[in-house]
Scaffold this motif. Structure first.
Motif, PDB file in Angstrom:
ATOM      1  N   LYS A   1     -16.246   4.270   8.297  1.00 24.75           N
ATOM      2  CA  LYS A   1     -15.668   3.687   7.097  1.00 24.75           C
ATOM      3  C   LYS A   1     -15.825   4.691   5.968  1.00 24.75           C
ATOM      4  O   LYS A   1     -16.899   5.246   5.756  1.00 24.75           O
ATOM      5  CB  LYS A   1     -16.376   2.392   6.713  1.00 24.75           C
ATOM      6  CG  LYS A   1     -16.051   1.239   7.601  1.00 24.75           C
ATOM      7  CD  LYS A   1     -16.706  -0.021   7.081  1.00 24.75           C
ATOM      8  CE  LYS A   1     -16.430  -1.169   8.014  1.00 24.75           C
ATOM      9  NZ  LYS A   1     -17.132  -2.379   7.588  1.00 24.75           N
ATOM     10  N   TYR A   2     -14.764   4.905   5.257  1.00 27.34           N
ATOM     11  CA  TYR A   2     -14.767   5.809   4.120  1.00 27.34           C
ATOM     12  C   TYR A   2     -14.461   4.960   2.889  1.00 27.34           C
ATOM     13  O   TYR A   2     -13.401   4.361   2.799  1.00 27.34           O
ATOM     14  CB  TYR A   2     -13.710   6.891   4.323  1.00 27.34           C
ATOM     15  CG  TYR A   2     -13.696   7.946   3.260  1.00 27.34           C
ATOM     16  CD1 TYR A   2     -14.537   9.042   3.343  1.00 27.34           C
ATOM     17  CD2 TYR A   2     -12.842   7.847   2.171  1.00 27.34           C
ATOM     18  CE1 TYR A   2     -14.529  10.011   2.366  1.00 27.34           C
ATOM     19  CE2 TYR A   2     -12.829   8.809   1.188  1.00 27.34           C
ATOM     20  CZ  TYR A   2     -13.678   9.890   1.292  1.00 27.34           C
ATOM     21  OH  TYR A   2     -13.675  10.847   0.324  1.00 27.34           O
TER      22      TYR A   2
ATOM     23  N   GLY B   1     -17.493  -0.610  -3.419  1.00 34.65           N
ATOM     24  CA  GLY B   1     -16.724   0.361  -2.658  1.00 34.65           C
ATOM     25  C   GLY B   1     -15.389  -0.203  -2.231  1.00 34.65           C
ATOM     26  O   GLY B   1     -15.276  -1.362  -1.848  1.00 34.65           O
ATOM     27  N   GLU B   2     -14.369   0.621  -2.351  1.00 36.57           N
ATOM     28  CA  GLU B   2     -13.037   0.262  -1.877  1.00 36.57           C
ATOM     29  C   GLU B   2     -12.731   1.160  -0.685  1.00 36.57           C
ATOM     30  O   GLU B   2     -12.804   2.388  -0.802  1.00 36.57           O
ATOM     31  CB  GLU B   2     -12.005   0.464  -2.973  1.00 36.57           C
ATOM     32  CG  GLU B   2     -12.216  -0.456  -4.166  1.00 36.57           C
ATOM     33  CD  GLU B   2     -11.197  -0.254  -5.271  1.00 36.57           C
ATOM     34  OE1 GLU B   2     -10.343   0.644  -5.163  1.00 36.57           O
ATOM     35  OE2 GLU B   2     -11.260  -1.007  -6.253  1.00 36.57           O
ATOM     36  N   GLN B   3     -12.387   0.538   0.437  1.00 33.61           N
ATOM     37  CA  GLN B   3     -12.127   1.328   1.631  1.00 33.61           C
ATOM     38  C   GLN B   3     -10.866   2.149   1.452  1.00 33.61           C
ATOM     39  O   GLN B   3      -9.848   1.665   0.964  1.00 33.61           O
ATOM     40  CB  GLN B   3     -12.007   0.451   2.874  1.00 33.61           C
ATOM     41  CG  GLN B   3     -11.900   1.296   4.129  1.00 33.61           C
ATOM     42  CD  GLN B   3     -12.171   0.517   5.393  1.00 33.61           C
ATOM     43  OE1 GLN B   3     -12.436  -0.671   5.369  1.00 33.61           O
ATOM     44  NE2 GLN B   3     -12.109   1.206   6.510  1.00 33.61           N
TER      45      GLN B   3
ATOM     46  N   LEU C   1      -6.598   6.316   6.197  1.00 33.95           N
ATOM     47  CA  LEU C   1      -5.726   7.480   6.370  1.00 33.95           C
ATOM     48  C   LEU C   1      -4.366   7.210   5.722  1.00 33.95           C
ATOM     49  O   LEU C   1      -3.806   8.082   5.052  1.00 33.95           O
ATOM     50  CB  LEU C   1      -5.576   7.803   7.855  1.00 33.95           C
ATOM     51  CG  LEU C   1      -4.771   9.051   8.194  1.00 33.95           C
ATOM     52  CD1 LEU C   1      -5.315  10.288   7.501  1.00 33.95           C
ATOM     53  CD2 LEU C   1      -4.748   9.256   9.706  1.00 33.95           C
ATOM     54  N   ASP C   2      -3.846   5.996   5.879  1.00 30.59           N
ATOM     55  CA  ASP C   2      -2.576   5.648   5.229  1.00 30.59           C
ATOM     56  C   ASP C   2      -2.679   5.773   3.716  1.00 30.59           C
ATOM     57  O   ASP C   2      -1.747   6.240   3.060  1.00 30.59           O
ATOM     58  CB  ASP C   2      -2.150   4.225   5.603  1.00 30.59           C
ATOM     59  CG  ASP C   2      -1.647   4.117   7.031  1.00 30.59           C
ATOM     60  OD1 ASP C   2      -1.279   5.159   7.626  1.00 30.59           O
ATOM     61  OD2 ASP C   2      -1.635   2.990   7.558  1.00 30.59           O
ATOM     62  N   THR C   3      -3.824   5.357   3.143  1.00 31.12           N
ATOM     63  CA  THR C   3      -4.027   5.447   1.695  1.00 31.12           C
ATOM     64  C   THR C   3      -3.901   6.888   1.232  1.00 31.12           C
ATOM     65  O   THR C   3      -3.165   7.177   0.285  1.00 31.12           O
ATOM     66  CB  THR C   3      -5.419   4.914   1.288  1.00 31.12           C
ATOM     67  OG1 THR C   3      -5.595   3.598   1.770  1.00 31.12           O
ATOM     68  CG2 THR C   3      -5.598   4.936  -0.214  1.00 31.12           C
TER      69      THR C   3
END
Length: 130
Positions: A35-36, A108-110, A113-115
């Motif tokens: 998770k990023y 935190g907001e995840q 990759l799409d973001t």
């Protein structure tokens, strides 16, 4: 974003490295394990970094890294930087580390990759892409 000279590209470089990281995680088929998140609280510029390691069947971390992960030229020559790895079986400490992580993750907001690939606010200037 109001910095002058090369410093104005620092946020863009951050986005570039986030994109590279998530693309590598995707390439290794590990998106379900990693998770990023980006810290966000209105009006704050605070940030934090952390790694908490949970073994496959455990709900509490057994390892965490604390301290600075800045290892650039300035950090090596002018600033005092340190990092500590804590490995423990102590349930009370493990619970405290877990709770601290959860508290921080509340802001935190995840980032997916799409973001990083599609969000118009995350488009990289050509200079950063080179």
């Amino acid at each position: 974003y109001n910095a002058e000279g090369v410093a104005k590209y620092v946020p863009h470089m951050y986005m570039y490295f986030a994109r590279q990281f998530l693309q590598e995680v995707n390439k290794l088929n590990q998106l379900d394990r990693v998770k990023y998140l980006e810290y966000f609280q209105e009006g704050w510029t605070f940030h934090s970094k952390g790694i908490w390691y949970y073994t496959s069947n455990d709900h509490l971390p057994s390892l965490t890294l604390m301290g600075s992960s800045n290892y650039g030229y300035r950090s090596l020559t002018r600033d005092l930087e340190m990092q500590v790895a804590i490995v423990t079986k102590n349930e009370e400490l493990r619970r405290a580390l877990h709770d601290e992580k959860n508290l921080m993750f509340n802001y935190g907001e995840q980032v997916t990759l799409d973001t990083v690939l599609q969000d118009s606010d995350r488009q990289l200037p050509l200079l950063v892409q080179l």
